[in-house]
Design a protein around this motif. Structure first.
Motif, PDB file in Angstrom:
ATOM      1  N   PHE A  50       0.874  -1.170   0.000  1.00 36.79           N
ATOM      2  CA  PHE A  50       0.000   0.000   0.000  1.00 36.79           C
ATOM      3  C   PHE A  50       0.911   1.218   0.000  1.00 36.79           C
ATOM      4  O   PHE A  50       1.897   1.259   0.733  1.00 36.79           O
ATOM      5  CB  PHE A  50      -0.859   0.054   1.271  1.00 36.79           C
ATOM      6  N   SER A  51       0.577   2.223  -0.805  1.00 32.60           N
ATOM      7  CA  SER A  51       1.376   3.445  -0.822  1.00 32.60           C
ATOM      8  C   SER A  51       0.465   4.637  -1.069  1.00 32.60           C
ATOM      9  O   SER A  51      -0.664   4.482  -1.522  1.00 32.60           O
ATOM     10  CB  SER A  51       2.462   3.375  -1.900  1.00 32.60           C
ATOM     11  N   VAL A  52       0.988   5.817  -0.744  1.00 37.26           N
ATOM     12  CA  VAL A  52       0.260   7.059  -0.971  1.00 37.26           C
ATOM     13  C   VAL A  52       0.948   7.800  -2.108  1.00 37.26           C
ATOM     14  O   VAL A  52       2.169   7.945  -2.110  1.00 37.26           O
ATOM     15  CB  VAL A  52       0.244   7.932   0.302  1.00 37.26           C
ATOM     16  N   ALA A  53       0.160   8.249  -3.070  1.00 42.26           N
ATOM     17  CA  ALA A  53       0.696   9.003  -4.203  1.00 42.26           C
ATOM     18  C   ALA A  53      -0.028  10.342  -4.278  1.00 42.26           C
ATOM     19  O   ALA A  53      -1.189  10.449  -3.885  1.00 42.26           O
ATOM     20  CB  ALA A  53       0.498   8.230  -5.496  1.00 42.26           C
ATOM     21  N   LYS A  54       0.683  11.339  -4.762  1.00 46.65           N
ATOM     22  CA  LYS A  54       0.078  12.663  -4.936  1.00 46.65           C
ATOM     23  C   LYS A  54      -0.463  12.765  -6.353  1.00 46.65           C
ATOM     24  O   LYS A  54       0.238  12.474  -7.316  1.00 46.65           O
ATOM     25  CB  LYS A  54       1.109  13.760  -4.680  1.00 46.65           C
ATOM     26  N   ARG A  55      -1.707  13.168  -6.458  1.00 50.29           N
ATOM     27  CA  ARG A  55      -2.327  13.381  -7.766  1.00 50.29           C
ATOM     28  C   ARG A  55      -2.361  14.883  -8.015  1.00 50.29           C
ATOM     29  O   ARG A  55      -2.831  15.644  -7.175  1.00 50.29           O
ATOM     30  CB  ARG A  55      -3.734  12.787  -7.771  1.00 50.29           C
ATOM     31  N   LYS A  56      -1.867  15.317  -9.154  1.00 44.16           N
ATOM     32  CA  LYS A  56      -1.807  16.738  -9.477  1.00 44.16           C
ATOM     33  C   LYS A  56      -3.196  17.308  -9.733  1.00 44.16           C
ATOM     34  O   LYS A  56      -4.117  16.594 -10.098  1.00 44.16           O
ATOM     35  CB  LYS A  56      -0.961  16.963 -10.727  1.00 44.16           C
ATOM     36  N   ALA A  57      -3.310  18.615  -9.549  1.00 42.66           N
ATOM     37  CA  ALA A  57      -4.553  19.302  -9.902  1.00 42.66           C
ATOM     38  C   ALA A  57      -4.706  19.235 -11.423  1.00 42.66           C
ATOM     39  O   ALA A  57      -3.721  19.255 -12.160  1.00 42.66           O
ATOM     40  CB  ALA A  57      -4.502  20.748  -9.439  1.00 42.66           C
ATOM     41  N   ARG A  58      -5.944  19.117 -11.867  1.00 44.54           N
ATOM     42  CA  ARG A  58      -6.166  19.010 -13.306  1.00 44.54           C
ATOM     43  C   ARG A  58      -7.546  19.542 -13.667  1.00 44.54           C
ATOM     44  O   ARG A  58      -8.349  19.818 -12.800  1.00 44.54           O
ATOM     45  CB  ARG A  58      -6.022  17.568 -13.763  1.00 44.54           C
ATOM     46  N   GLU A  59      -7.777  19.668 -14.944  1.00 43.36           N
ATOM     47  CA  GLU A  59      -9.085  20.102 -15.415  1.00 43.36           C
ATOM     48  C   GLU A  59      -9.884  18.886 -15.862  1.00 43.36           C
ATOM     49  O   GLU A  59      -9.341  17.943 -16.426  1.00 43.36           O
ATOM     50  CB  GLU A  59      -8.945  21.079 -16.585  1.00 43.36           C
TER      51      GLU A  59
END
Length: 90
Positions: A50-59
């Motif tokens: 299990f890991s945590v990833a950052k998702r970028k802001a997007r449209e």
């Protein structure tokens, strides 16, 4: 499978009561959640990671109106199956 069904299977396979299996499952979920908040990664050999990833802001687009919307950045939990689990599921 629901949580209640999982608890019943855990209790049956381990020979403990459903109440004890429920406590064990709740403790497991709490431990994984706590570790992901602190370090962002937990690995179980033969099962997965299990890991945590950052998702970028997007449209994105509103499917009802077609209007463009801004989707904010956020952290998401990812799971990668280990070799042992992947081989058993084949």
């Amino acid at each position: 499978m629901t949580k209640a069904e999982l608890i019943a299977v855990m209790a049956g396979k381990s020979g403990v009561t459903k109440a004890a299996a429920s406590k064990a499952l709740d403790a497991y979920v709490a431990a994984v959640t706590s570790e992901l908040k602190k370090n962002g990664k937990i690995g179980l050999v033969g099962f997965g990671t299990f890991s945590v990833a950052k998702r970028k802001a997007r449209e994105g687009r509103n499917p009802q109106t077609g209007k463009t919307i801004k989707i904010p950045a956020k952290k998401v939990v990812k799971f990668k199956a280990g070799k042992g689990l992947a081989d058993k599921v084949k």
